[in-house]
Design a protein around this motif. Sequence first.
Motif, PDB file in Angstrom:
ATOM      1  N   PRO A 167       4.971   6.883  15.701  1.00 48.25           N
ATOM      2  CA  PRO A 167       4.622   5.789  16.617  1.00 48.25           C
ATOM      3  C   PRO A 167       5.056   6.043  18.054  1.00 48.25           C
ATOM      4  O   PRO A 167       4.430   5.532  18.988  1.00 48.25           O
ATOM      5  CB  PRO A 167       5.353   4.571  16.034  1.00 48.25           C
ATOM      6  CG  PRO A 167       6.382   5.115  15.119  1.00 48.25           C
ATOM      7  CD  PRO A 167       5.854   6.411  14.617  1.00 48.25           C
ATOM      8  N   THR A 170       2.065   8.109  19.590  1.00 49.32           N
ATOM      9  CA  THR A 170       0.875   7.292  19.854  1.00 49.32           C
ATOM     10  C   THR A 170       1.151   6.245  20.924  1.00 49.32           C
ATOM     11  O   THR A 170       0.313   5.994  21.794  1.00 49.32           O
ATOM     12  CB  THR A 170       0.377   6.602  18.567  1.00 49.32           C
ATOM     13  OG1 THR A 170       1.481   5.953  17.916  1.00 49.32           O
ATOM     14  CG2 THR A 170      -0.233   7.598  17.605  1.00 49.32           C
ATOM     15  N   ALA A 171       2.342   5.642  20.863  1.00 45.59           N
ATOM     16  CA  ALA A 171       2.684   4.625  21.870  1.00 45.59           C
ATOM     17  C   ALA A 171       2.778   5.241  23.258  1.00 45.59           C
ATOM     18  O   ALA A 171       2.298   4.669  24.241  1.00 45.59           O
ATOM     19  CB  ALA A 171       4.008   3.957  21.503  1.00 45.59           C
ATOM     20  N   VAL A 181       3.317  -0.729  18.447  1.00 45.19           N
ATOM     21  CA  VAL A 181       2.548   0.028  17.454  1.00 45.19           C
ATOM     22  C   VAL A 181       2.981  -0.365  16.047  1.00 45.19           C
ATOM     23  O   VAL A 181       2.150  -0.590  15.158  1.00 45.19           O
ATOM     24  CB  VAL A 181       2.720   1.548  17.663  1.00 45.19           C
ATOM     25  CG1 VAL A 181       1.987   2.332  16.573  1.00 45.19           C
ATOM     26  CG2 VAL A 181       2.221   1.966  19.038  1.00 45.19           C
ATOM     27  N   GLY A 380      -3.938   7.823  20.401  1.00 44.57           N
ATOM     28  CA  GLY A 380      -3.193   6.885  21.234  1.00 44.57           C
ATOM     29  C   GLY A 380      -3.893   6.639  22.559  1.00 44.57           C
ATOM     30  O   GLY A 380      -4.026   5.492  23.009  1.00 44.57           O
ATOM     31  N   GLY A 395      -2.005  -1.749  20.129  1.00 45.19           N
ATOM     32  CA  GLY A 395      -1.029  -1.326  19.122  1.00 45.19           C
ATOM     33  C   GLY A 395      -1.657  -1.137  17.746  1.00 45.19           C
ATOM     34  O   GLY A 395      -1.378  -0.157  17.049  1.00 45.19           O
ATOM     35  N   CYS A 398      -3.777   1.979  17.790  1.00 51.68           N
ATOM     36  CA  CYS A 398      -2.890   3.142  17.687  1.00 51.68           C
ATOM     37  C   CYS A 398      -2.505   3.391  16.230  1.00 51.68           C
ATOM     38  O   CYS A 398      -2.555   4.523  15.731  1.00 51.68           O
ATOM     39  CB  CYS A 398      -1.617   2.931  18.507  1.00 51.68           C
ATOM     40  SG  CYS A 398      -1.770   3.216  20.270  1.00 51.68           S
ATOM     41  N   ALA A 399      -2.118   2.316  15.557  1.00 52.11           N
ATOM     42  CA  ALA A 399      -1.695   2.433  14.164  1.00 52.11           C
ATOM     43  C   ALA A 399      -2.838   2.937  13.285  1.00 52.11           C
ATOM     44  O   ALA A 399      -2.628   3.760  12.383  1.00 52.11           O
ATOM     45  CB  ALA A 399      -1.190   1.085  13.655  1.00 52.11           C
ATOM     46  N   GLN A 402      -3.333   6.585  13.899  1.00 56.87           N
ATOM     47  CA  GLN A 402      -2.147   7.253  13.349  1.00 56.87           C
ATOM     48  C   GLN A 402      -2.257   7.374  11.835  1.00 56.87           C
ATOM     49  O   GLN A 402      -1.965   8.421  11.248  1.00 56.87           O
ATOM     50  CB  GLN A 402      -0.917   6.435  13.738  1.00 56.87           C
ATOM     51  CG  GLN A 402       0.419   6.987  13.284  1.00 56.87           C
ATOM     52  CD  GLN A 402       1.544   6.110  13.822  1.00 56.87           C
ATOM     53  OE1 GLN A 402       1.654   5.904  15.033  1.00 56.87           O
ATOM     54  NE2 GLN A 402       2.370   5.585  12.935  1.00 56.87           N
TER      55      GLN A 402
END
Length: 455
Positions: A167, A170-171, A181, A380, A395, A398-399, A402
């Motif tokens: 995270p 990506t964050a 995230v 991200g 967020g 992103c998750a 990911q």
Amino acid sequence: MTGAHYIYILFIIVILITMIMKKDTVVPCVLGVFCLGLFYTNNIAGSLGAVFNSFIVSLGELGPVILIISIMVALSKALETNHAINYMIKPFSRFIKNPTTAFFVIGIAMMLLSWFFWPTPAVALVGAIFLPVAMRAGLPAIGVAMALNLFGHGLALSTDFVIQGAPAITAGAAGIEVFDVISQGMPLYWIMAVVTISVAFWGLRKDLKKGMFREELQDVEHEEIKEFNKNAKIATFLVLIGFILDIVAMSVFDLKGGDASALLGGTAVFLIIIINLMNHKKKCFDVTCENIIEGFVFGIKIFAAIIPIAAFFYMGEVAPITSVLGEVLPANSQGLLSDIGVALSNTIPLNRFAVCSIQTVVGAITGLDGSGFSGISLVGSLANVFGTAIDGSVGALCALGQIAGIWTGGGCLVPWGLISAAAICGVSPIELAKRNFKPIIIGFVVTTIAAMFII
């Protein structure tokens, strides 16, 4: 997009078709590297050299995993001499009574250790301890590998709640906080995990009821040793203390990934020597050498076909292709795989349906290199662009990316990414990937649909 990108896409399609036809993919992977070499060098000699050099790059990437698995297998060989392995796992038999309890006890243990120390060192510990007792309880080796794989390289690595490496990447690329995230993506993490693991276990139970693994399980379920000598008990104590101290050291010195594996491997080597010294006295030198050879023979046998397969997909990254062919990529290229993902994202109009679908597909594509982490910075960045464009949750996007990248490449879907779990259980990485394929694809579909409503 250049000709190299289209060559890469073509061979990805050929490789996927080859896998669907249940054929080995070594030949198309080798041809893919050769064609990339031919495109960039314009001569056959350079292309042939590129094939060999790509193997060297692949071996360098996979080398630490080959080493840790080989050494752990060598340790298990040393422990087999006086049945110390049997003594070691005896206490777990009271908790593991059937395939269901075996699958979920192994999975939960793997998940917890992976959250704190990442899956690679955890799989060696959990796999070596639980494999024999799980098989005696009726869970086949492929089932143990699935539990290690899905709970560790899937659930634990894609969430990464404790170490927060995934995270954070990506964050950082999206320009938001790590907490955003994790918190905004929490429903997606658990939807993916619950759906995928449930479907995988349901399929395994169906095959168990059909008696598919009966012959394999009959070979292990009747052996029971009631008395153990002093050396077996001392060896068990030494292994237990050694690995507990390793876990403490990982925590105190903040060791993870390769450093944690190195500590585990070094400890295992000294345990092999000490255990053989107890068991064989003057023959310690010879027996230790035999154990190491057995471990490496096992490791190379498992990894031999994986090295050329992984070589092709490593060529999708900037560093490996530069190492093999030189500075051939354009200055603005992020690597063949990432460039393909960006191009895909630019060809589809944006709405919630398209954005979530693109995040999943791009994440999965960038995960094909087998690392799981190389492409999550891209998803991200895309999450920031897409979330702003549709006024959605950056967020959560992103998750989602990911999840797709790590469940694909972190060690669950591509055979060259899940070799540690396969090797420690003695099963084919290709077979394990096939077992995981349907549950993970179903998980992706359900999670992507859920994300369309969440963002």
